[in-house]
Each structure stands twice: as structure tokens, then as C-alpha cells.
Design a protein around this motif. Structure first.
Motif, PDB file in Angstrom:
ATOM      1  N   ILE A 186       8.327   5.971  -5.280  1.00  0.00           N
ATOM      2  CA  ILE A 186       8.235   7.118  -4.370  1.00  0.00           C
ATOM      3  C   ILE A 186       9.486   7.968  -4.533  1.00  0.00           C
ATOM      4  O   ILE A 186      10.580   7.440  -4.690  1.00  0.00           O
ATOM      5  N   THR A 238       3.982   6.217   2.017  1.00  0.00           N
ATOM      6  CA  THR A 238       4.256   7.648   1.824  1.00  0.00           C
ATOM      7  C   THR A 238       3.754   8.474   3.004  1.00  0.00           C
ATOM      8  O   THR A 238       4.392   9.457   3.382  1.00  0.00           O
ATOM      9  N   ASP A 239       2.644   8.068   3.592  1.00  0.00           N
ATOM     10  CA  ASP A 239       2.142   8.788   4.775  1.00  0.00           C
ATOM     11  C   ASP A 239       3.160   8.729   5.913  1.00  0.00           C
ATOM     12  O   ASP A 239       3.408   9.738   6.581  1.00  0.00           O
ATOM     13  N   TRP A 291       6.485  12.329  -3.205  1.00  0.00           N
ATOM     14  CA  TRP A 291       5.718  12.134  -4.433  1.00  0.00           C
ATOM     15  C   TRP A 291       5.582  10.650  -4.713  1.00  0.00           C
ATOM     16  O   TRP A 291       6.553   9.901  -4.594  1.00  0.00           O
ATOM     17  N   MET A 292       4.394  10.217  -5.089  1.00  0.00           N
ATOM     18  CA  MET A 292       4.235   8.889  -5.675  1.00  0.00           C
ATOM     19  C   MET A 292       4.386   9.091  -7.180  1.00  0.00           C
ATOM     20  O   MET A 292       3.739   9.975  -7.755  1.00  0.00           O
ATOM     21  N   ASP A 310       0.867  -1.179   0.000  1.00  0.00           N
ATOM     22  CA  ASP A 310       0.000   0.000   0.000  1.00  0.00           C
ATOM     23  C   ASP A 310       0.907   1.233   0.000  1.00  0.00           C
ATOM     24  O   ASP A 310       1.378   1.663   1.053  1.00  0.00           O
ATOM     25  N   THR A 311       1.161   1.762  -1.177  1.00  0.00           N
ATOM     26  CA  THR A 311       2.102   2.875  -1.329  1.00  0.00           C
ATOM     27  C   THR A 311       1.646   4.103  -0.548  1.00  0.00           C
ATOM     28  O   THR A 311       2.471   4.829  -0.002  1.00  0.00           O
ATOM     29  N   HIS A 312       0.337   4.313  -0.474  1.00  0.00           N
ATOM     30  CA  HIS A 312      -0.171   5.460   0.286  1.00  0.00           C
ATOM     31  C   HIS A 312       0.238   5.373   1.756  1.00  0.00           C
ATOM     32  O   HIS A 312       0.625   6.371   2.354  1.00  0.00           O
ATOM     33  N   ALA A 313       0.150   4.191   2.328  1.00  0.00           N
ATOM     34  CA  ALA A 313       0.513   4.018   3.738  1.00  0.00           C
ATOM     35  C   ALA A 313       2.003   4.297   3.947  1.00  0.00           C
ATOM     36  O   ALA A 313       2.394   4.933   4.923  1.00  0.00           O
TER      37      ALA A 313
END
Length: 137
Positions: A98, A77-78, A90-91, A72-75
Motif C-alpha cells: 500500500i 486501504t478502505d 494505492w494498492m 484483506d488489503t482492500h479492507a
């Protein structure tokens, strides 16, 4: 967005504290028009935030990070966005997933951040690029 919005954004990118009266003079319109357009761009999410760009004398770098396919790239990056030396996350598409914009006091600070990234189980690979010069667009 039209050409006037783009002109206003161009000025704000260089200095987000530019008074609306100065922007109005530069783009040949009224202060009220500039104010309304900026408010509309804020409401529509075109302008996400006003920020400060610093010249601290620190070492700036881009750290490119590849993560596993099932992550989960969002997790990720967060979490990275919370790191103190990270200015932006940045994704991205391409070989890496990333990109971190890093502002560290020295090479050891950059290296510590790279180590911190590599210690995450989701991270497969990193590449680092030192920023040698920066120009505002």
C-alpha cells in the motif's frame, strides 16, 4: 481511447476546471465533441472523478506500507482512505503493498500518521518518503 481522448485528458489533468471551449480550441475540435468524449470517459470509468490539487504549504509524503500475507488489503486501504491527512491510497505490487499520499501540516503530522499505520495489527513495516517537489504531467 484514441489520441484525441488522451489530449483531452492531458489538459484536464493539469486543470480539471478548464472550459470545454478552451479544450476544443487546444485540440482543434468542437466543444460538443469534447463534451461528448468527456461524458463517455466518465461513463466508461476512464475518468473516475474531478479533483482539486492544493498547495497548502504542508508537508507531503508517501508512506509505503507492507501488510501480512493473509490480510484483506482492500479492507485495510478502505480504513486508511478515511484518515484526514491521506490524499490517496494505492494498492501496489512489489515489496510494499500500500502507498499513502499524505498531506500533513508538519513532520509531527506525518509521524502521527505513520504511528497510526504501525498500530494496525495487519501492518508489518512502513517506509516514508518526503515529497520535495511536484510537477504536473
Amino acid at each position: 481511447m484514441d489520441d484525441l481522448d488522451r489530449e483531452i485528458l492531458s489538459i484536464l489533468r493539469r486543470d480539471s476546471r478548464t472550459p470545454y471551449t478552451e479544450i476544443a480550441d487546444a485540440v482543434d475540435t468542437s466543444e460538443g465533441t469534447v463534451r461528448n468524449r468527456v461524458e463517455r470517459m466518465l461513463e466508461n470509468g476512464v475518468i473516475e472523478r474531478f479533483t482539486v490539487s492544493t498547495h497548502t504549504g504542508n508537508l507531503k509524503a508517501m508512506v509505503e506500507i507492507e501488510v501480512d500475507v493473509d490480510v484483506d488489503t482492500h479492507a485495510v486501504t478502505d480504513r486508511m482512505a478515511e484518515w484526514s491527512q491521506v490524499d490517496f491510497v494505492w494498492m501496489v505490487s512489489g515489496e510494499q503493498d500500500i502507498v499513502l499520499g499524505v498531506d500533513a501540516p508538519d513532520t509531527q503530522g506525518v509521524n502521527d500518521l505513520i504511528t497510526q499505520a504501525r498500530e494496525l495489527p495487519e501492518v508489518v513495516n512502513t517506509k516514508t518518503r518526503l515529497i520535495l517537489d511536484e510537477q504536473l504531467g
